[in-house]
Design an enzyme around this catalytic site. Structure first.
Site, PDB file in Angstrom:
ATOM      1  N   LEU A  19       0.812  -1.201   0.085  1.00  0.00           N
ATOM      2  CA  LEU A  19      -0.211  -0.083  -0.170  1.00  0.00           C
ATOM      3  C   LEU A  19       0.745   1.256  -0.079  1.00  0.00           C
ATOM      4  O   LEU A  19       0.356   2.340  -0.474  1.00  0.00           O
ATOM      5  CB  LEU A  19      -0.821   0.098   1.197  1.00  0.00           C
ATOM      6  CG  LEU A  19      -1.837  -1.253   1.394  1.00  0.00           C
ATOM      7  CD1 LEU A  19      -2.415  -1.053   2.946  1.00  0.00           C
ATOM      8  CD2 LEU A  19      -2.987  -0.813   0.463  1.00  0.00           C
ATOM      9  N   GLY A  20       2.184   1.223   0.322  1.00  0.00           N
ATOM     10  CA  GLY A  20       3.043   2.449   0.557  1.00  0.00           C
ATOM     11  C   GLY A  20       4.340   1.939   1.268  1.00  0.00           C
ATOM     12  O   GLY A  20       4.320   0.738   1.819  1.00  0.00           O
ATOM     13  N   GLY A  22       7.613   3.692   3.344  1.00  0.00           N
ATOM     14  CA  GLY A  22       8.367   4.810   4.033  1.00  0.00           C
ATOM     15  C   GLY A  22       9.909   4.715   4.356  1.00  0.00           C
ATOM     16  O   GLY A  22      10.425   3.803   3.717  1.00  0.00           O
ATOM     17  N   PHE A  24      11.103   3.395   6.763  1.00  0.00           N
ATOM     18  CA  PHE A  24      11.544   2.408   7.761  1.00  0.00           C
ATOM     19  C   PHE A  24      10.738   1.253   7.363  1.00  0.00           C
ATOM     20  O   PHE A  24      10.918   0.184   7.908  1.00  0.00           O
ATOM     21  CB  PHE A  24      11.721   2.722   8.877  1.00  0.00           C
ATOM     22  CG  PHE A  24      12.643   3.813   9.455  1.00  0.00           C
ATOM     23  CD1 PHE A  24      13.912   3.277   9.176  1.00  0.00           C
ATOM     24  CD2 PHE A  24      12.163   5.047   9.788  1.00  0.00           C
ATOM     25  CE1 PHE A  24      14.920   4.431   9.577  1.00  0.00           C
ATOM     26  CE2 PHE A  24      13.194   6.060  10.062  1.00  0.00           C
ATOM     27  CZ  PHE A  24      14.702   5.840   9.944  1.00  0.00           C
ATOM     28  N   VAL A  27       3.940  -1.108   4.003  1.00  0.00           N
ATOM     29  CA  VAL A  27       2.898  -1.368   4.539  1.00  0.00           C
ATOM     30  C   VAL A  27       2.004  -1.935   3.342  1.00  0.00           C
ATOM     31  O   VAL A  27       2.073  -1.612   2.181  1.00  0.00           O
ATOM     32  CB  VAL A  27       1.956  -0.119   4.785  1.00  0.00           C
ATOM     33  CG1 VAL A  27       0.624  -0.283   5.169  1.00  0.00           C
ATOM     34  CG2 VAL A  27       3.152   0.800   5.731  1.00  0.00           C
ATOM     35  N   LYS A  42       1.973  -2.839   9.027  1.00  0.00           N
ATOM     36  CA  LYS A  42       3.394  -2.177   8.530  1.00  0.00           C
ATOM     37  C   LYS A  42       4.435  -3.105   8.901  1.00  0.00           C
ATOM     38  O   LYS A  42       4.520  -3.623  10.159  1.00  0.00           O
ATOM     39  CB  LYS A  42       3.400  -0.964   9.373  1.00  0.00           C
ATOM     40  CG  LYS A  42       4.443  -0.010   9.317  1.00  0.00           C
ATOM     41  CD  LYS A  42       4.187   1.441   9.995  1.00  0.00           C
ATOM     42  CE  LYS A  42       5.611   2.201   9.972  1.00  0.00           C
ATOM     43  NZ  LYS A  42       5.213   3.488  10.438  1.00  0.00           N
ATOM     44  N   ASP A 139       5.351  15.142  12.680  1.00  0.00           N
ATOM     45  CA  ASP A 139       5.774  14.804  11.479  1.00  0.00           C
ATOM     46  C   ASP A 139       4.516  15.169  10.555  1.00  0.00           C
ATOM     47  O   ASP A 139       4.201  14.492   9.846  1.00  0.00           O
ATOM     48  CB  ASP A 139       6.120  13.434  11.261  1.00  0.00           C
ATOM     49  CG  ASP A 139       6.830  13.042   9.780  1.00  0.00           C
ATOM     50  OD1 ASP A 139       7.444  13.983   9.430  1.00  0.00           O
ATOM     51  OD2 ASP A 139       6.922  11.956   9.738  1.00  0.00           O
ATOM     52  N   LYS A 141       2.469  16.374   7.874  1.00  0.00           N
ATOM     53  CA  LYS A 141       2.765  16.560   6.347  1.00  0.00           C
ATOM     54  C   LYS A 141       1.800  16.023   5.622  1.00  0.00           C
ATOM     55  O   LYS A 141       0.833  15.015   6.193  1.00  0.00           O
ATOM     56  CB  LYS A 141       4.063  16.203   5.816  1.00  0.00           C
ATOM     57  CG  LYS A 141       4.499  14.908   5.964  1.00  0.00           C
ATOM     58  CD  LYS A 141       5.932  14.749   5.687  1.00  0.00           C
ATOM     59  CE  LYS A 141       6.299  13.005   5.725  1.00  0.00           C
ATOM     60  NZ  LYS A 141       7.554  12.670   5.530  1.00  0.00           N
ATOM     61  N   ASN A 144       0.873  12.285   5.536  1.00  0.00           N
ATOM     62  CA  ASN A 144       0.259  11.581   6.740  1.00  0.00           C
ATOM     63  C   ASN A 144      -1.060  11.907   6.924  1.00  0.00           C
ATOM     64  O   ASN A 144      -1.242  11.815   8.312  1.00  0.00           O
ATOM     65  CB  ASN A 144       1.613  11.941   7.670  1.00  0.00           C
ATOM     66  CG  ASN A 144       2.686  11.304   7.822  1.00  0.00           C
ATOM     67  OD1 ASN A 144       2.710  10.256   6.906  1.00  0.00           O
ATOM     68  ND2 ASN A 144       3.753  11.841   8.326  1.00  0.00           N
ATOM     69  N   ASP A 161       1.105   7.593  10.680  1.00  0.00           N
ATOM     70  CA  ASP A 161       2.766   7.539  10.737  1.00  0.00           C
ATOM     71  C   ASP A 161       3.168   8.384  12.104  1.00  0.00           C
ATOM     72  O   ASP A 161       3.150   9.531  12.287  1.00  0.00           O
ATOM     73  CB  ASP A 161       3.150   8.523   9.600  1.00  0.00           C
ATOM     74  CG  ASP A 161       4.950   8.231   9.612  1.00  0.00           C
ATOM     75  OD1 ASP A 161       5.512   7.525  10.643  1.00  0.00           O
ATOM     76  OD2 ASP A 161       5.614   8.612   8.935  1.00  0.00           O
ATOM     77  N   THR A 180      10.157  17.107   8.182  1.00  0.00           N
ATOM     78  CA  THR A 180      10.306  17.370   6.512  1.00  0.00           C
ATOM     79  C   THR A 180      10.637  19.036   6.666  1.00  0.00           C
ATOM     80  O   THR A 180       9.713  19.769   7.147  1.00  0.00           O
ATOM     81  CB  THR A 180       9.341  16.855   6.048  1.00  0.00           C
ATOM     82  OG1 THR A 180       9.160  15.604   6.437  1.00  0.00           O
ATOM     83  CG2 THR A 180       9.555  17.113   4.472  1.00  0.00           C
TER      84      THR A 180
HETATM   85  P1  ATP Z   1       8.052   7.753   6.975  1.00  0.00           P
HETATM   86  O1  ATP Z   1       9.188   7.758   6.007  1.00  0.00           O
HETATM   87  O2  ATP Z   1       7.173   9.048   6.467  1.00  0.00           O
HETATM   88  O3  ATP Z   1       8.374   7.835   8.138  1.00  0.00           O
HETATM   89  P2  ATP Z   1       7.346   5.220   7.569  1.00  0.00           P
HETATM   90  O4  ATP Z   1       8.145   4.189   7.330  1.00  0.00           O
HETATM   91  O5  ATP Z   1       7.112   5.514   8.978  1.00  0.00           O
HETATM   92  O6  ATP Z   1       7.114   6.580   6.888  1.00  0.00           O
HETATM   93  P3  ATP Z   1       4.233   5.122   7.161  1.00  0.00           P
HETATM   94  O7  ATP Z   1       4.370   6.671   6.941  1.00  0.00           O
HETATM   95  O8  ATP Z   1       3.640   4.636   8.334  1.00  0.00           O
HETATM   96  O9  ATP Z   1       5.920   4.683   7.031  1.00  0.00           O
HETATM   97  O10 ATP Z   1       3.746   4.335   6.005  1.00  0.00           O
HETATM   98  C1  ATP Z   1       4.320   4.447   4.665  1.00  0.00           C
HETATM   99  C2  ATP Z   1       2.980   4.653   3.651  1.00  0.00           C
HETATM  100  O11 ATP Z   1       2.151   3.348   3.950  1.00  0.00           O
HETATM  101  C3  ATP Z   1       2.079   5.881   3.887  1.00  0.00           C
HETATM  102  O12 ATP Z   1       2.763   7.168   3.144  1.00  0.00           O
HETATM  103  C4  ATP Z   1       0.829   5.171   3.339  1.00  0.00           C
HETATM  104  O13 ATP Z   1       0.828   5.530   1.984  1.00  0.00           O
HETATM  105  C5  ATP Z   1       0.845   3.898   3.523  1.00  0.00           C
HETATM  106  N1  ATP Z   1       0.031   3.633   4.814  1.00  0.00           N
HETATM  107  C6  ATP Z   1       0.576   3.508   5.982  1.00  0.00           C
HETATM  108  N2  ATP Z   1      -0.492   3.288   6.840  1.00  0.00           N
HETATM  109  C7  ATP Z   1      -1.402   2.773   6.145  1.00  0.00           C
HETATM  110  C8  ATP Z   1      -2.945   2.446   6.655  1.00  0.00           C
HETATM  111  N3  ATP Z   1      -3.156   2.278   7.950  1.00  0.00           N
HETATM  112  N4  ATP Z   1      -3.700   2.024   5.619  1.00  0.00           N
HETATM  113  C9  ATP Z   1      -3.287   2.278   4.205  1.00  0.00           C
HETATM  114  N5  ATP Z   1      -1.843   2.733   3.923  1.00  0.00           N
HETATM  115  C10 ATP Z   1      -1.168   3.092   4.873  1.00  0.00           C
END
Ligand code: ATP
Length: 361
Positions: A19-20, A22, A24, A27, A42, A139, A141, A144, A161, A180
């Protein structure tokens, strides 16, 4: 110390598409086998040793989990459970299916201020709840701020996040250089003790962008952006703010205040006349004013491009790591479980370095 379940997540959940991603975590959509319910998983790699630069420190993941466990609010993503397996922690989160708020807005041809305010109000409700528990997000932005189901008339905002979030303890100072550049408060740039007010500066920046499609402090370089922040160097350029109400500008002005003690709190924002009009005249002003959609679409396209650029950078880095990995792992599933701990000697983007400079004092 947060308690993580030691069962294998795959015994209980079917792992689906990404789904995405980040810095670290990756997801993925996951389906609970027992109930058929969908969640977001995640997957966070845990750093093997303090000297290692790969993965996330266990302490940070524990902190994110502990904070999520304290938060139950309709505008904040909820956490169901957490698993730990080998060097990976998996957070089972509420699945948020409507995408990012900014993408939703960018698809529209017109959006009145009144409609934008409905979203801002939900963000503020989530924040004021967090702040009442002395938890700061740190954070905020566009990436998020997501929506639960965009196909309904009034989509629900979900803040996500909590990787940089902190529970601030009375009598304890917390300083951090995280965040950021575009969205960080002057006290972060200055490495001063932080309070929940740092989030309110971010709300000022996000509102400014939402209404005008331009970023108030963005410079050519991060250094220039930070100089602009320190000098509170922004203006309401008539070219970009011609459709904006005076109340909207007043709302922003009360948030982009250098002295954090004088900045509006989330609670105060919720009773500002832009959010909660006092009379019919104020209601009419909000409905007549609108978002600068032409600019907003441009801003959002540039923002998405930057996120993709960073993703390509991260993928390239991953590919190099895979090549370096002595016991080359064949499939993606095995790769996720691989306790890869190669040191990366590449220069990291400023944002990543900053995320690691966080400290408590
Ligand atoms: P960052 O580098 O911003 O700190 P991170 O590694 O902590 O990111 P997240 O920001 O929590 O990771 O998640 C990364 C991406 O996954 C988000 O930008 C979003 O697109 C997707 N995502 C996160 N949580 C969810 C969720 N609960 N449902 C759907 N998509 C999600």
């Amino acid at each position: 110390m947060a308690c993580f379940k030691l069962e294998n997540v795959e015994d209980l959940y079917e792992i689906g598409d990404v789904l995405g991603k980040g810095h670290f975590g990756t997801v993925r959509q996951v389906r609970e086998k027992a109930t058929d319910s969908l969640y977001a998983g995640k997957f966070v790699k845990i750093r093997k040793s303090r000297s290692s630069r790969l993965g996330q420190e266990r302490e940070s993941v524990e902190r994110e989990v502990e904070i999520l466990q304290l938060l139950q609010h309709p505008n904040i993503m909820s956490l169901k459970e957490v698993f730990e397996c080998k060097a990976e922690v998996v957070l089972i989160l509420e699945l948020i299916s409507g995408g990012e708020l900014f993408d939703f807005v960018a698809e529209k041809d017109i959006l009145t201020e009144a409609e934008a305010i409905e979203f801002m109000k939900q963000i503020l409700l989530g924040l004021s709840y967090m702040h009442s528990k002395n938890i700061a997000h740190f954070d905020l932005k566009p990436e998020n701020i997501m929506l639960q189901g965009k196909d309904v008339p009034h989509p629900n905002i979900k803040l996500i996040d909590f990787g940089l979030a902190r529970r601030l303890q009375e009598g304890e100072e917390y300083k951090s250089l995280c965040g950021t550049p575009q969205y960080i408060a002057p006290e972060i740039v200055n490495y001063e003790p932080l309070t929940v007010a740092a989030d309110m500066w971010g709300i000022g920046v996000i509102t400014y962008i939402l209404l005008s499609g331009t970023s108030p402090f963005q410079g050519e370089t991060d250094a220039e952006t930070m100089n602009n922040i320190m000098a509170v160097n922004y203006e309401f350029d008539q070219k970009h703010f011609s459709q904006t109400s005076a109340m909207g500008k007043d709302f922003i002005e009360k948030l982009l205040v250098k002295n954090y003690r004088e900045r509006m709190t989330a609670e105060e924002c919720l009773i500002h006349p832009w959010i909660k009009p006092l009379n019919k005249k104020q209601v009419a002003h909000r409905s007549r004013s609108s978002i600068n959609m032409k600019n907003f679409k441009k801003f959002n396209a540039r923002r998405k491009w930057k996120v993709s650029y960073n993703m390509v950078w991260a993928c390239n880095r991953m590919c190099r790591m895979k090549l370096l990995c002595k016991n080359a792992v064949k499939d993606e599933e095995a790769l996720r479980q691989c306790e890869s701990d190669q040191e990366d000697i590449d220069t990291k983007p400023a944002s990543l370095i900053r995320r690691r400079l966080s400290s408590s004092s």
